[in-house]
Design a protein around this motif. Structure first.
Motif, PDB file in Angstrom:
ATOM      1  N   THR A   3       0.856  -1.173   0.000  1.00 55.08           N
ATOM      2  CA  THR A   3       0.000   0.000   0.000  1.00 55.08           C
ATOM      3  C   THR A   3       0.893   1.224   0.000  1.00 55.08           C
ATOM      4  O   THR A   3       1.774   1.354   0.836  1.00 55.08           O
ATOM      5  N   LEU A   5       1.181   5.010   0.667  1.00 57.81           N
ATOM      6  CA  LEU A   5       0.493   6.068   1.398  1.00 57.81           C
ATOM      7  C   LEU A   5       0.979   7.459   1.007  1.00 57.81           C
ATOM      8  O   LEU A   5       0.431   8.450   1.462  1.00 57.81           O
ATOM      9  N   ASN A   6       1.999   7.525   0.179  1.00 56.44           N
ATOM     10  CA  ASN A   6       2.584   8.819  -0.171  1.00 56.44           C
ATOM     11  C   ASN A   6       1.822   9.535  -1.280  1.00 56.44           C
ATOM     12  O   ASN A   6       1.871  10.745  -1.390  1.00 56.44           O
ATOM     13  N   LYS A   8      -1.821  10.220  -2.942  1.00 51.28           N
ATOM     14  CA  LYS A   8      -3.257  10.151  -2.626  1.00 51.28           C
ATOM     15  C   LYS A   8      -4.073  10.139  -3.913  1.00 51.28           C
ATOM     16  O   LYS A   8      -3.738  10.820  -4.877  1.00 51.28           O
ATOM     17  N   LYS A  10      -7.814  11.093  -4.930  1.00 52.35           N
ATOM     18  CA  LYS A  10      -8.997  11.765  -4.391  1.00 52.35           C
ATOM     19  C   LYS A  10     -10.265  10.975  -4.711  1.00 52.35           C
ATOM     20  O   LYS A  10     -11.114  10.782  -3.860  1.00 52.35           O
ATOM     21  N   PHE A  20      -1.642   7.086 -10.475  1.00 48.90           N
ATOM     22  CA  PHE A  20      -1.043   6.685  -9.200  1.00 48.90           C
ATOM     23  C   PHE A  20       0.155   5.763  -9.458  1.00 48.90           C
ATOM     24  O   PHE A  20       1.244   5.960  -8.917  1.00 48.90           O
ATOM     25  N   PRO A  76      -3.566   1.846  -3.656  1.00 43.67           N
ATOM     26  CA  PRO A  76      -3.626   3.142  -2.967  1.00 43.67           C
ATOM     27  C   PRO A  76      -4.247   2.908  -1.588  1.00 43.67           C
ATOM     28  O   PRO A  76      -4.832   1.840  -1.325  1.00 43.67           O
ATOM     29  N   GLU A  77      -4.144   3.870  -0.728  1.00 45.52           N
ATOM     30  CA  GLU A  77      -4.634   3.750   0.646  1.00 45.52           C
ATOM     31  C   GLU A  77      -6.130   3.442   0.723  1.00 45.52           C
ATOM     32  O   GLU A  77      -6.584   2.784   1.647  1.00 45.52           O
ATOM     33  N   SER A  78      -6.890   3.881  -0.258  1.00 42.59           N
ATOM     34  CA  SER A  78      -8.348   3.735  -0.194  1.00 42.59           C
ATOM     35  C   SER A  78      -8.845   2.309  -0.407  1.00 42.59           C
ATOM     36  O   SER A  78      -9.998   2.004  -0.111  1.00 42.59           O
ATOM     37  N   SER A 143      -6.759   7.971   8.265  1.00 43.57           N
ATOM     38  CA  SER A 143      -5.333   7.767   8.538  1.00 43.57           C
ATOM     39  C   SER A 143      -5.053   6.415   9.199  1.00 43.57           C
ATOM     40  O   SER A 143      -3.910   6.110   9.520  1.00 43.57           O
ATOM     41  N   LYS A 146      -2.207   4.168   7.652  1.00 47.09           N
ATOM     42  CA  LYS A 146      -0.832   4.563   7.977  1.00 47.09           C
ATOM     43  C   LYS A 146      -0.463   4.077   9.379  1.00 47.09           C
ATOM     44  O   LYS A 146       0.624   3.539   9.599  1.00 47.09           O
TER      45      LYS A 146
END
Length: 156
Positions: A3, A5-6, A8, A10, A20, A76-78, A143, A146
């Protein structure tokens, strides 16, 4: 699974996912074996994501470590591993569960999320995360990825 995290995203679309991937510095990614700079693009697979607009098919990149041979998906983080439900929806479901609120508005906001999805997310939360999150006083916010990666070396 790796993943990032740097960078993002949207709003998750295939075009945004592709951007990405283009912006990732692969030489800085670390494999679970501990080696950095050894990941190469390997393959792609389709992942279905349940969005309010419909079920979106997202083509996910897999990379392979040239040292150990392990493969990893790049997220990605999502995106929550092994789930068709986005992170923000996971958090909304867990917050509603913790507060004793109705889960009906969640299903109304995204008609593709059903009772079985919600039940699975709550079971996973109770089985793996509730105690860890409360012990380390981790906030159930976006968050959380992370914090879980940092503390537990594991994606929420």
């Amino acid at each position: 699974m790796i993943t990032n995290l740097n960078i993002k995203i949207k709003y998750l679309t295939q075009e945004n996912y592709n951007k990405f991937i283009e912006n990732i510095e692969f030489h800085k990614l670390t494999c679970s074996c501990g080696m950095s700079g050894q990941l190469i693009k390997h393959a792609y697979y389709d992942r279905h994501i349940k969005m309010p607009e419909g079920v979106m098919t997202l083509t996910i990149l897999r990379v392979k470590c040239t040292c150990c041979g392990k493969t990893h998906a790049i997220f990605p983080e999502s995106i929550v591993p092994y789930s068709q439900i986005l992170l923000m929806d996971h958090i909304t479901i867990i917050n509603a569960y913790n507060s004793g609120s109705s889960l009906e508005p969640i299903m109304m906001a995204n008609e593709f999320i059903d009772e079985s999805n919600i039940s699975y997310i709550i079971k996973q939360y109770l089985r793996y995360w509730k105690e860890r999150i409360s012990s380390f006083r981790i906030s159930l916010a976006l968050s959380i990825s992370k914090q879980c990666l940092k503390l537990f070396k594991q994606q929420f």
